[in-house]
Design an enzyme around this catalytic site. Structure first.
Site, PDB file in Angstrom:
ATOM      1  N   ASP A 123     -10.480 -11.239  10.492  1.00 15.20           N
ATOM      2  CA  ASP A 123     -10.289 -10.010   9.718  1.00 15.20           C
ATOM      3  C   ASP A 123     -11.617  -9.279   9.551  1.00 15.20           C
ATOM      4  O   ASP A 123     -11.721  -8.068   9.779  1.00 15.20           O
ATOM      5  CB  ASP A 123      -9.694 -10.384   8.349  1.00 15.20           C
ATOM      6  N   GLU A 127      -3.435 -16.456   2.129  1.00 16.33           N
ATOM      7  CA  GLU A 127      -2.121 -16.519   2.769  1.00 16.33           C
ATOM      8  C   GLU A 127      -1.758 -17.975   3.077  1.00 16.33           C
ATOM      9  O   GLU A 127      -2.631 -18.840   3.172  1.00 16.33           O
ATOM     10  CB  GLU A 127      -2.149 -15.747   4.099  1.00 16.33           C
ATOM     11  N   VAL A 175       0.834  -1.198   0.000  1.00 23.07           N
ATOM     12  CA  VAL A 175       0.000   0.000   0.000  1.00 23.07           C
ATOM     13  C   VAL A 175       0.877   1.260   0.000  1.00 23.07           C
ATOM     14  O   VAL A 175       0.608   2.226  -0.719  1.00 23.07           O
ATOM     15  CB  VAL A 175      -0.960   0.001   1.214  1.00 23.07           C
ATOM     16  N   LYS A 200      -6.445  -1.700  10.378  1.00 18.02           N
ATOM     17  CA  LYS A 200      -7.738  -2.138  10.943  1.00 18.02           C
ATOM     18  C   LYS A 200      -7.575  -2.760  12.317  1.00 18.02           C
ATOM     19  O   LYS A 200      -8.431  -2.619  13.177  1.00 18.02           O
ATOM     20  CB  LYS A 200      -8.452  -3.112  10.012  1.00 18.02           C
ATOM     21  N   LYS A 225     -12.952  -5.529  11.086  1.00 15.90           N
ATOM     22  CA  LYS A 225     -13.533  -4.477  10.241  1.00 15.90           C
ATOM     23  C   LYS A 225     -14.935  -4.117  10.714  1.00 15.90           C
ATOM     24  O   LYS A 225     -15.326  -2.946  10.692  1.00 15.90           O
ATOM     25  CB  LYS A 225     -13.540  -4.928   8.784  1.00 15.90           C
ATOM     26  N   ILE A 284     -13.182   1.074  -1.214  1.00 21.46           N
ATOM     27  CA  ILE A 284     -14.597   1.438  -1.093  1.00 21.46           C
ATOM     28  C   ILE A 284     -14.751   2.574  -0.086  1.00 21.46           C
ATOM     29  O   ILE A 284     -14.276   2.466   1.033  1.00 21.46           O
ATOM     30  CB  ILE A 284     -15.437   0.234  -0.617  1.00 21.46           C
ATOM     31  N   GLY A 338      -2.158 -17.004  -4.804  1.00 21.25           N
ATOM     32  CA  GLY A 338      -1.871 -15.778  -4.056  1.00 21.25           C
ATOM     33  C   GLY A 338      -3.115 -15.066  -3.552  1.00 21.25           C
ATOM     34  O   GLY A 338      -3.043 -13.937  -3.079  1.00 21.25           O
ATOM     35  N   VAL A 356     -10.936  -0.313   6.272  1.00 28.25           N
ATOM     36  CA  VAL A 356     -12.065  -1.189   5.944  1.00 28.25           C
ATOM     37  C   VAL A 356     -12.422  -1.042   4.469  1.00 28.25           C
ATOM     38  O   VAL A 356     -12.601   0.067   3.975  1.00 28.25           O
ATOM     39  CB  VAL A 356     -13.317  -0.841   6.781  1.00 28.25           C
TER      40      VAL A 356
END
Lengths: 429, 429
Positions: free
Chosen positions: B198, B187, B11, B102, B202, B133, B184, B129
């Site tokens: 996860d 994980e 990122v 997060k 969120k 979006i 990929g 999150v």
């Protein structure tokens, strides 16, 4: 922070309600109290929501626009004149403006933005497109670090409602329209909606933000849904398509593909499953990738939510003394619109023909002569009587619309043709 | 305006690229130039994007956090410690913070927001999150004049990818997971994703904004997708359902329904058709009505777009000297979470039984004894061999989960049962 409200119809009443009932929440978010000070109406005797105080009501525009105490103008009266003059007066007087007026934004958007920038005021218009859907906000803010490649919108709830029922019930356009009018989902004069003008105006507003385009709404190729035949839904589903009325904008080098028409979309596509009066906007950002926003495209409260969210932004900018920054960063400029004959996509074609030997060959040859390559060709059953028509359905490979039109015209002259040929654009989303 | 970047992985690289390539666009929008000044990394020798200047790179946190020239911190390094300490240090020093973390927001969101408010700095976290979006933005801004009734999210791309392939290919969880790991999409240690943690994190972040709730992530009932059986997709489609891994939040008086689990949703629902790695969030606002946002939930550029849009907001607030306003208006407070046994919804139940007379009656009685009312009951064919199991599928009317659990346990002891009973919640959206 004092607000002058222009108009107190459906959306205006929603704004009065939300501002009253969420006053504390809004004050916390903005950092100042936001209060309605004046409400301009045409008819002072019409009933208003109980939250609307009698002392606010006036029929004199100057009592609102000329009041130096008023910081913000919320325009929910609609129409072109005198509304445009009111907004100009408000901006010249340094007031921030929130407008839900898609017609004004579509016709005069660039000029109004330029005026706002010149007077360092905000001009926000989330409610002009997609009712409660935060599409303008998403385009303006979330995409600041990105550029938009394409926009696909289901922007007219009436069209979407009619097409959804035509599909589900196998009913004709006329029958569903009549019922929709009875139920209040379509106007007595439905032309703005079903002929696509409403969607075209919204597309022009979206294109201004998405592509920085200053577009004359009359230059956008527009088709409504009157010509959508109920049998085409059945044939569409045979090829795994649904029919949606789409407003499409797409960057093509320095030009812009801009068009509004009934479209075949794959049933697996996200837009194919947005039904009834819901609106949807599907954006493709260069970095963001796809982003879909769906919600109520109209209605008192959804639209009022958008107006109030704009009001919060404009009020905060004003308190922070940064009004006009948001409007100054948009510089719409004219763009060439790709003519429909130059459009390249896949097509669905329907020929209603006499069930004679040789007809298929004739059609295939006519398409081939124009360079329209056939991907699938289906004859839907056999004619029951000698005179009955049998539909031949064709899905083409990607080709130019000019070629499709010419081929359809050529076949249209053949004696075996029972009705004029029909074609519809396919959009792979 | 100078930016310190904490972390330069996937990122972070996207952020460096977007800030470099959209510099002019951003300057116009913000009203000031935004420049990267320092980039904190662990390993200075790892390859970085070519836009990342060598002179920015440092391995010393103080070279970033202690530099008074730096106005804004962008945290894309992830993890709990030392990251939390870095953010606290940055806010104490009066720097605005954008975070994509997060885990931190889910565990310490209320405390971090409180700290931001105390130091009058912004803390923005759109990227935490739903990747690209704009869901946090929509919750924070567009809903200022409204209140949120419910949130339904497809928040984990790996789960959605696996369920989509299980459905399309009729493949088992194990087989698809193995392939997803090769490709990929999952994980090597997939637990965070496929066990629902996860998505739960969120959901806690969304609930903080949507409901003003301060929730301990460990108190959220969570189920992953390991137990989803491929045969259930086939049975689901018989009742016009699809199976999605949903994170659900809903106001229940002063309490909160908060849960993460595989869910049966009608195939006609908008969430049922969000496939592959896409994420989706479906909000219900009291005034707004329904609003659906769909897009890429992860990936370098989509997430970076969200980070940059936050950066724009934080930079603009800073220039306007209104930092901290946005964070001060959120006051999360603890809420009771409805225990799963108290949940009321419809259920899908599957009993794999011996094909003996009387079995149906036994099951129906056991359900009835617990007050679970049957809406539909289907036996899927006949057993081919004496020992083979035949599935009995049941759709219940609305009832309490405690009753369903008790009924399933009671039937689970019966000698005709070939496998433990299974049930799944149905959500009408």
């Amino acid at each position: 922070m004092k607000v002058g409200l222009l108009g107190c119809g459906t959306v205006g009443s929603g704004v009065v309600r939300l501002l009253t009932h969420n006053a504390e929440q809004l004050e916390a978010r903005i950092g100042a109290r936001v209060e309605i000070h004046r409400v301009l109406v045409r008819n002072p005797n019409r009933p208003r929501p109980e939250e609307c105080r009698r002392s606010w009501i006036t029929t004199d525009p100057e009592a609102v626009l000329g009041d130096p105490e008023i910081d913000l103008i919320v325009e929910v009266m609609g129409g072109e004149q005198p509304t445009k003059g009111y907004l100009e007066r408000a901006m010249t007087a340094g007031k921030g403006v929130v407008s839900a007026n898609k017609l004004l934004l579509a016709k005069y958007g660039p000029a109004l933005l330029e005026m706002a920038a010149r007077h360092s005021v905000d001009l926000a218009f989330e409610a002009a497109v997609g009712g409660g859907i935060p599409v303008i906000r998403t385009l303006r803010e979330a995409l600041t670090g990105d550029s938009v490649v394409s926009v696909h919108g289901i922007l007219n709830g009436t069209c979407n409602y009619i097409l959804t029922r035509m599909r589900n019930e196998g009913a004709s356009f006329g029958a569903v329209l009549a019922d929709a009018q009875k139920l209040g989902y379509a106007e007595a004069n439905p032309s703005m909606d079903v002929d696509g003008h409403d969607a075209a105006q919204k597309l022009v507003v979206l294109s201004m933000l998405a592509f920085g385009a200053a577009v004359d709404v009359d230059s956008v190729p527009v088709e409504g849904i009157r010509e959508v035949d109920d049998v085409d839904f059945r044939f569409a589903s045979r090829f795994d398509f649904n029919i949606k009325h789409l407003a499409i904008g797409r960057l093509k080098g320095d030009a812009l593909e801009l068009r509004v028409h009934p479209t075949m979309v794959p049933t697996s596509s996200v837009l194919a499953n947005i039904n009834d009066v819901l609106n949807g906007v599907y954006l493709q950002g260069r970095a963001l990738g796809p982003c879909l926003l769906v919600g109520k495209g109209a209605g008192e409260l959804p639209t009022a939510v958008s107006v109030v969210s704009d009001l919060v932004d404009v009020a905060r900018d004003r308190l922070a003394q940064v009004s006009g920054l948001a409007t100054r960063s948009i510089h719409p400029r004219p763009r060439r619109i790709v003519p429909m004959d130059e459009l390249e996509t896949r097509y669905y074609l329907r020929f209603d023909v006499a069930d004679d030997p040789g007809v298929l060959g004739h059609i295939a040859s006519a398409l081939g002569a124009q360079g329209v390559s056939v991907e699938q060709m289906v004859q839907d059953g056999r004619a029951v009587t000698r005179d009955a028509a049998v539909p031949i359905l064709i899905i083409s490979h990607r080709c130019r619309e000019g070629a499709v039109r010419a081929a359809a015209q050529a076949v249209g002259k053949a004696p075996f043709l029972k009705r004029p040929p029909r074609y519809m654009r396919i959009e792979e989303i």
